[in-house]
Write a protein that holds these residues in place. Structure first.
Motif, short mmCIF file in Angstrom:
data_model
loop_
_atom_site.label_atom_id
_atom_site.label_comp_id
_atom_site.label_asym_id
_atom_site.label_seq_id
_atom_site.Cartn_x
_atom_site.Cartn_y
_atom_site.Cartn_z
N PRO A 320 6.91 10.14 -10.19
CA PRO A 320 7.42 9.07 -11.07
C PRO A 320 6.31 8.25 -11.72
N VAL A 321 5.18 8.83 -11.89
CA VAL A 321 3.98 8.34 -12.58
C VAL A 321 3.74 6.84 -12.43
N TYR A 322 4.03 6.02 -13.43
CA TYR A 322 3.54 4.65 -13.48
C TYR A 322 4.66 3.62 -13.33
N GLY A 323 5.67 3.95 -12.51
CA GLY A 323 6.80 3.06 -12.31
C GLY A 323 6.54 2.02 -11.22
N SER A 324 7.48 1.09 -11.10
CA SER A 324 7.45 0.07 -10.03
C SER A 324 8.19 0.64 -8.82
N HIS A 325 7.52 1.48 -8.04
CA HIS A 325 8.17 2.26 -6.99
C HIS A 325 8.78 1.38 -5.89
N HIS A 326 8.18 0.23 -5.64
CA HIS A 326 8.68 -0.65 -4.58
C HIS A 326 10.12 -1.09 -4.84
N LYS A 327 10.53 -1.14 -6.09
CA LYS A 327 11.87 -1.59 -6.44
C LYS A 327 12.96 -0.60 -6.03
N PHE A 328 12.61 0.67 -5.82
CA PHE A 328 13.63 1.70 -5.75
C PHE A 328 13.72 2.44 -4.42
N PHE A 334 7.36 3.62 2.11
CA PHE A 334 6.97 4.91 2.66
C PHE A 334 6.89 5.99 1.58
N PHE A 335 7.59 5.80 0.47
CA PHE A 335 7.74 6.89 -0.48
C PHE A 335 7.22 6.48 -1.86
N TYR A 336 6.29 7.29 -2.38
CA TYR A 336 5.70 7.19 -3.71
C TYR A 336 4.73 6.03 -3.85
N VAL A 337 4.76 5.05 -2.97
CA VAL A 337 3.68 4.09 -2.88
C VAL A 337 2.59 4.65 -1.98
N SER A 338 2.98 5.21 -0.84
CA SER A 338 2.07 5.96 0.02
C SER A 338 2.43 7.44 -0.08
N THR A 339 1.52 8.33 0.32
CA THR A 339 1.72 9.76 0.18
C THR A 339 2.11 10.40 1.51
N TYR A 340 2.65 11.62 1.43
CA TYR A 340 2.88 12.42 2.62
C TYR A 340 1.55 13.02 3.09
N VAL A 341 1.55 13.63 4.24
CA VAL A 341 0.35 14.25 4.79
C VAL A 341 -0.19 15.31 3.83
N THR A 345 4.61 17.20 -1.25
CA THR A 345 5.64 16.58 -2.07
C THR A 345 6.99 17.26 -1.85
N PRO A 346 7.68 16.95 -0.74
CA PRO A 346 9.00 17.57 -0.51
C PRO A 346 10.13 16.88 -1.25
N GLY A 347 9.82 15.90 -2.11
CA GLY A 347 10.86 15.20 -2.84
C GLY A 347 11.57 14.17 -1.99
N LEU A 348 12.62 13.60 -2.55
CA LEU A 348 13.31 12.51 -1.84
C LEU A 348 14.76 12.42 -2.29
N LYS A 420 4.81 12.01 7.70
CA LYS A 420 4.06 10.79 7.48
C LYS A 420 3.07 10.47 8.60
N ARG A 421 3.11 11.24 9.70
CA ARG A 421 2.27 10.97 10.86
C ARG A 421 2.50 9.54 11.36
N ALA A 422 3.77 9.11 11.35
CA ALA A 422 4.12 7.77 11.80
C ALA A 422 4.41 7.79 13.29
N ASN A 423 3.60 7.11 14.07
CA ASN A 423 3.83 7.03 15.49
C ASN A 423 5.06 6.17 15.78
N ASP A 424 5.75 6.50 16.88
CA ASP A 424 6.93 5.72 17.28
C ASP A 424 7.88 5.58 16.09
N GLN A 425 8.22 6.73 15.49
CA GLN A 425 8.94 6.73 14.23
C GLN A 425 10.31 6.06 14.31
N GLY A 426 10.86 5.88 15.52
CA GLY A 426 12.17 5.24 15.64
C GLY A 426 12.11 3.74 15.69
#
Length: 446
Positions: A320-328, A334-341, A345-348, A420-426
């Motif tokens: 989504p290139v140059y959008g305000s990703h935090h709004k959506f 977690f998504f499009y502001v930061s990247t996956y491992v 890019t598995p989409g969302l 995302k390599r997120a520890n304690d993901q729950g």
């Protein structure tokens, strides 16, 4: 009546009328031309403190959610805006950073442009500009980030009679290079080498409907260590529609991405979304929507290849290139502001519902629930990424002052931990408190 008396009467009436006319003229103010020049000077102080416990991890997976990250962000802007009938010029100086940061943060010109306006609706705007189109999903201010987003562009267009047409052109360089001057490294001030955009918007009357068409041609280059990279071009085309009858707002868009990325891989990706807001009264309302952004099924590698990954003839991960990703895509970013491992890019898929309540005019509460899943099917794990709940409160005691606070909780899955390599993901949490003060310190017309 004698002739002499008649003459005296006419002289007397004429004198009375003359005196009355002169008195009336004396009572009327003298006409002065309307002010044609206006100068405004504004300040913006924005401070946000955050406590992150597993939120917004990097792709390295080095975070431990048991160790809370605490910091305070700050942004200061000085905005000078001059206007007259055919000309407007604006300078927006900005400092942003973390309290106590080494190097004392970053100082830059967020905006610096001049705009010429013609009476028939034509305009020409040149310089560093903050761009926002439609709902900011593709091109936005990204104002949640302290530095924001602006572009060095030439923008020309027409606005009038319900029509808006904007044409944008950008060409970026790292320096005044005398040799190898066509190389622009991605660590520059802008995320692209060159960009051309055409946007058309039409507002229908009397139907509360607006529709837009967007086309972008973006030129990207390889990373800095590659010598004399060739510019690769990708295209994005799509439409945005907003329908706003009484109490309702329905928004939707579709965008398709094609061409090649900066590594030379072929692109074929798309996204679509719909959002419905219902506001039965001024003090409460509801929202619901769904976002789909296409993705890849495996880790992709460039044409040169890489051991242990899969070569893709075509990349399907939408950007989504140059959008305000935090709004959506969730407040925890977690998504499009930061990247996956490894840039996977598995989409969302983002399904959300929420509501808003104003117990008093200056106080607003809101809450939202997100269900996140990948768009593509993955090996060994399912699509579900997790469930996020976010609540927010905003209080505006004065027009220039706004105090906000928010709390988000993410119940992630094994898929979230894998991607995302997120520890304690729950048990991922995020708490923030912000204060915005935006006074106008000077305004003068002449």
């Amino acid at each position: 009546m004698t002739r002499r008396n008649s003459h005296l009467l006419r002289l007397l009436c004429t004198g009375i009328l003359s005196v009355g006319f002169m008195a009336a003229q004396a009572q009327q103010p003298e006409e002065t031309p309307a002010p044609d020049n206006q100068l405004d000077v504004d300040l913006q102080f924005f401070t946000r403190g955050e406590i992150r416990s597993g939120a917004l991890p990097s792709s390295t997976g080095s975070e431990n959610s048991e160790d809370q990250s605490k910091f305070i962000l700050g942004r200061t802007r000085l905005i000078i805006d001059y206007k007259k009938s055919f000309l407007e010029a604006k300078v927006n100086m900005q400092h942003s950073g973390v309290w106590g940061q080494s190097g004392k943060g970053a100082f830059n010109l967020y905006e610096a442009w001049a705009k010429l306006n013609a009476p028939n609706g034509l305009f020409l705007q040149v310089g560093r500009q903050a761009l926002a189109y439609d709902d900011e999903r593709i091109i936005g201010l990204n104002d949640w980030a302290m530095a924001g987003m602006s572009h060095d562009v030439i923008r020309a267009g027409y606005e009038g009679h319900g029509h808006k047409v904007h044409a944008i052109y950008a060409f970026n360089q790292n320096a005044e290079n005398m040799t190898n001057g066509n190389t622009y490294y991605i660590n520059g001030a802008q995320p692209y080498k060159t960009m051309q955009t055409l946007w058309y918007n039409y507002t229908f009357r009397p139907i509360p409907l607006t529709a837009s068409l967007l086309f972008m041609n973006i030129g990207m280059q390889m990373p800095e260590e590659i010598k004399e990279p060739k510019t690769k071009y990708q295209q994005l085309i799509g439409t945005y529609i907003a329908y706003q009858p009484k109490h309702w707002t329905v928004k939707g868009s579709y965008y398709h991405q094609m061409g090649r990325d900066e590594m030379g891989s072929k692109l074929d990706a798309w996204m679509a979304n719909i959002k419905v807001d219902y506001l039965p009264a001024d003090n409460y309302g509801f929202t619901a929507g769904y976002d789909y952004l296409s993705g890849d099924e495996n880790f992709a590698v460039p044409q040169g290849g890489m051991i242990g990954m899969t070569y893709h003839k075509v990349l399907n991960g939408f950007n989504p290139v140059y959008g305000s990703h935090h709004k959506f895509y969730g407040a925890m970013d977690f998504f499009y502001v930061s990247t996956y491992v490894n840039g996977f890019t598995p989409g969302l898929q983002n399904l959300f519902v929420g509501g808003m309540w104003k117990p008093i005019p200056k106080l607003t509460f809101s809450a939202k629930y997100h269900y996140f899943a990948t768009a593509s099917k993955l090996k060994d794990v399912d699509k579900t990424l997790g469930h996020e709940i976010e609540v927010q409160a905003s209080y505006r005691p004065l027009r220039e002052v706004n105090l906000s606070a928010g709390y988000s909780f993410m119940a992630g899955t094994k898929t979230m931990e894998f991607l995302k390599r997120a520890n304690d993901q729950g048990n991922l949490r995020w708490l923030w408190l912000s204060l915005s003060i935006s006074p106008r310190i000077f305004s003068f017309k002449w």
